[in-house]
Design a protein around this motif. Structure first.
Motif: not given
Length: 652
Positions: A464-466, A494-498, A352-353
């Motif tokens: 598991r890499v984050i 991908p995971l974007h934090l607002p 996960v990025l």
């Protein structure tokens, strides 16, 4: 057979006809004790006993009767049992005496014989008892009875001899029953003494090996025992201080208050010479009577070492995730979607990025994903890649073998990839990893094997890499600062934090309520939550939050301290609140500020506006901190690395 298991050895002393009774009883008591009879008494008995013991003879107890027994008990250094006439032996002696005379005198050591009161062998028999302590008193008792017409005397061996010298008949008071009972008592005393001696030896051994200094004193504060630890601390030997008053040896350790009936003194900190120590004093009571006191003394260095050991032993687990996805507060569409997406990602093992500005909670999300995954019971290992120089980061991630570089630990050390085996490795600030190290990182992600520094043998890992970053990695790739192949290896999920400013006022208020409640609880002012929140919320509206949730948390921490320090009956004023929230504009001033008509307003570049606002805030905060960048970073709620980078942009 150990000394504790062997038969007790009892020595019997008598210079009178009692010796013959001892000699006849000794073989009968062979199963109880080994009895040896001596025709000695008083000083001569002690001298013989001393010589035999010096020659290696063993003895557990002495047995003797009358004044001889009393003398030995007062002067011998082994237990002494004094023969006591039994009622059976006394009655048998009276039967023998009645055959000789109707008037019988009973002269016994210290006390009359129990059970003879009112005894009448024949109606015309007269029995009179006399106790004695000294030989002179015994002679006087016999003379008085003789003068009053008593013809026979019953008593211990010495009294029988006195009576016979006075022309009277004599009957020995003690018989086989009395001597057997005395030998049994001596054997039991010996057994108890051996048990106590063994226990005392054991305690003495522990006493000698204690690291804590210990000293025991009597009621006059004279030293009875002192262990080596305290001897070393005071710079004395036991021989030098034995029998001396503790207050004379070490005035700071005086035991006066405790020996005068005061309460125990527990863990008092005081100085002994030039060193600090923790000292405790306790009175010693035996059957309710004060017998002395004991003092324990721990050097401060020992206490500090123990405290460090306890902290290390009870330190919370190092590689544990503390946050869950349910802890992500917010009901804005962006946050609802974020929780749903993170939950789906948790069900896989793919990399996960996480991207987003500093302070948006990237590590919290990473921990939440780990906590919701099948690896939840395995390690969660986090490392900030921007916090280490390149060489140190390489050793931290991959580990090293012994001798890999100067200063390396003996035996080598596993890296964080190995520490996270079967769990999750969180690589924060992945965009700051040097390009030269990105190649090794890419290989580990591809091959799932780690090669320690200085080693040729790869170690397989199941990790598991984050990864997380606030940087735009595509722009970094364009500038040659980040490997494109590593980016695609990381950007699988991908995971974007607002940022907080894009989540809406409702989310800000929900987060503020939760953070303020926790902060007030930590400071013991939970009751002030509603009052504090009502004053704080109006000030939070409209702020851009360049530091995101971390900035909001810092502001609310100061608010919690303000409310916790106040008397609950005293109200916090708006001026006081404004003083602890300088980053947030006054809502009344914000409401009063004129706004230009939207029809003529020029186009606004939000990114440039945000950067300008951020630049003003950074410069003002650094100036307020007198140039102290570490303090400025703390106030802004960002890391020092982030501050240095932003300062570089400001000055550019």
């Amino acid at each position: 057979m150990t000394p504790a298991d062997r038969r007790p050895i009892v020595w019997a002393f008598s210079t009178s006809r009692l010796r013959h009774v001892f000699e006849s009883v000794a073989p009968l008591m062979a199963d109880v004790a080994e009895v040896r009879v001596f025709d000695k008494g008083f000083e001569e008995a002690l001298q013989v006993a001393r010589e035999l013991r010096q020659a290696g003879e063993e003895v557990d107890a002495f047995v003797a009767a009358g004044t001889n027994g009393a003398y030995l008990r007062d002067h011998a250094d082994v237990p002494v049992v004094v023969v006591t006439a039994s009622t059976v032996d006394a009655l048998q002696a009276l039967v023998q005496a009645r055959k000789l005379s109707k008037r019988i005198g009973v002269v016994n050591f210290r006390r009359t014989v129990a059970g003879l009161e009112g005894v009448h062998l024949i109606d015309d028999t007269v029995i009179e008892q006399r106790p004695y302590v000294t030989p002179e008193e015994g002679q006087a008792a016999v003379d008085d009875l003789s003068a009053r017409g008593f013809k026979v005397i019953v008593g211990p061996g010495p009294i029988c001899s006195v009576a016979e010298r006075s022309g009277l008949r004599a009957v020995l008071l003690y018989g086989q029953d009395s001597l057997e009972e005395a030998i049994r008592q001596a054997a039991e005393v010996a057994r108890i003494a051996r048990v106590e001696g063994s226990r005392r030896t054991h305690l003495q051994a522990m006493f000698q090996h204690l690291e804590v200094g210990v000293v025991a004193v009597d009621t006059e504060e004279r030293i009875q025992a002192i262990n080596p630890a305290l001897q070393r601390l005071l710079g004395v030997t036991a021989a030098e201080v034995q029998g001396r008053k503790l207050s004379a040896v070490a005035p700071e350790l005086a035991m006066g208050p405790v020996l005068e009936g005061g309460p125990p003194e527990v863990e008092a900190v005081q100085r002994i010479g030039v060193a600090a120590a923790v000292v405790s004093r306790f009175p010693l009571h035996e059957h309710g009577v004060l017998r002395g006191a004991v003092l324990t003394c721990q050097p401060a260095a020992m206490v500090q070492r123990l405290e460090r050991g306890l902290r290390s032993t009870h330190r919370p687990p190092r590689f544990v995730a503390r946050y869950a996805l349910s802890g992500l507060v917010g009901e804005s569409p962006a946050m609802v979607r974020l929780r749903e997406l993170a939950g789906r990602y948790a069900r896989t093992d793919a990399t996960v990025l996480i991207t987003g500005e500093s302070g948006t909670g990237k590590e919290m999300v990473a921990q939440g994903i780990h906590g919701a995954s099948r690896r939840r019971d395995r390690p969660f290992v986090a490392v900030n890649c921007a916090a280490f120089p390149e060489t140190l980061l390489e050793a931290e991630l991959f580990g090293y073998e012994e001798g890999a570089f100067t200063g390396s630990r003996r035996g080598g050390r596993p890296g964080l990839f190995e520490a996270a085996h079967t769990g999750t490795l969180f690589l924060d600030e992945i965009g700051d990893v040097p390009v030269t190290l990105q190649t090794r990182l890419l290989r580990v992600l591809q091959e799932r094997q780690v090669l320690r520094l200085g080693s040729n043998d790869p170690t397989p890992v199941d990790v598991r890499v984050i990864a997380a970053t606030h940087r735009d990695l595509r722009q970094a790739i364009a500038r040659g600062e980040f490997r494109e192949d590593l980016y695609y290896r990381l950007d699988i999920l991908p995971l974007h934090l607002p940022p907080l400013r894009e989540r809406g006022e409702a989310d800000v208020e929900l987060i503020a309520s939760d953070l303020l409640k926790r902060a007030l609880l930590r400071h013991g002012a939970a009751d002030a939550h509603r009052r504090a929140l009502s004053m704080v919320l109006p000030r939070l509206r409209g702020h851009a939050w360049p530091g995101n949730v971390r900035e909001l948390e810092n502001v609310l921490e100061r608010v919690a301290v303000l409310f916790a320090d106040r008397d609950p009956r005293a109200r916090v004023t708006e001026e006081e609140l404004a003083a602890v929230m300088p980053e947030v504009a006054d809502p009344t001033a914000r409401a009063a500020a004129p706004t230009a008509p939207s029809a003529v307003a020029p186009p606004i570049d939000l990114r440039l506006a945000r950067a300008a606002q951020e630049r003003v805030l950074i410069e003002r905060t650094v100036a307020e901190c007198g140039g102290n960048q570490a303090e400025a970073a703390r106030r802004l709620g960002i890391g020092r690395t982030t501050l240095y980078r932003k300062l570089g942009r400001v000055r550019a």
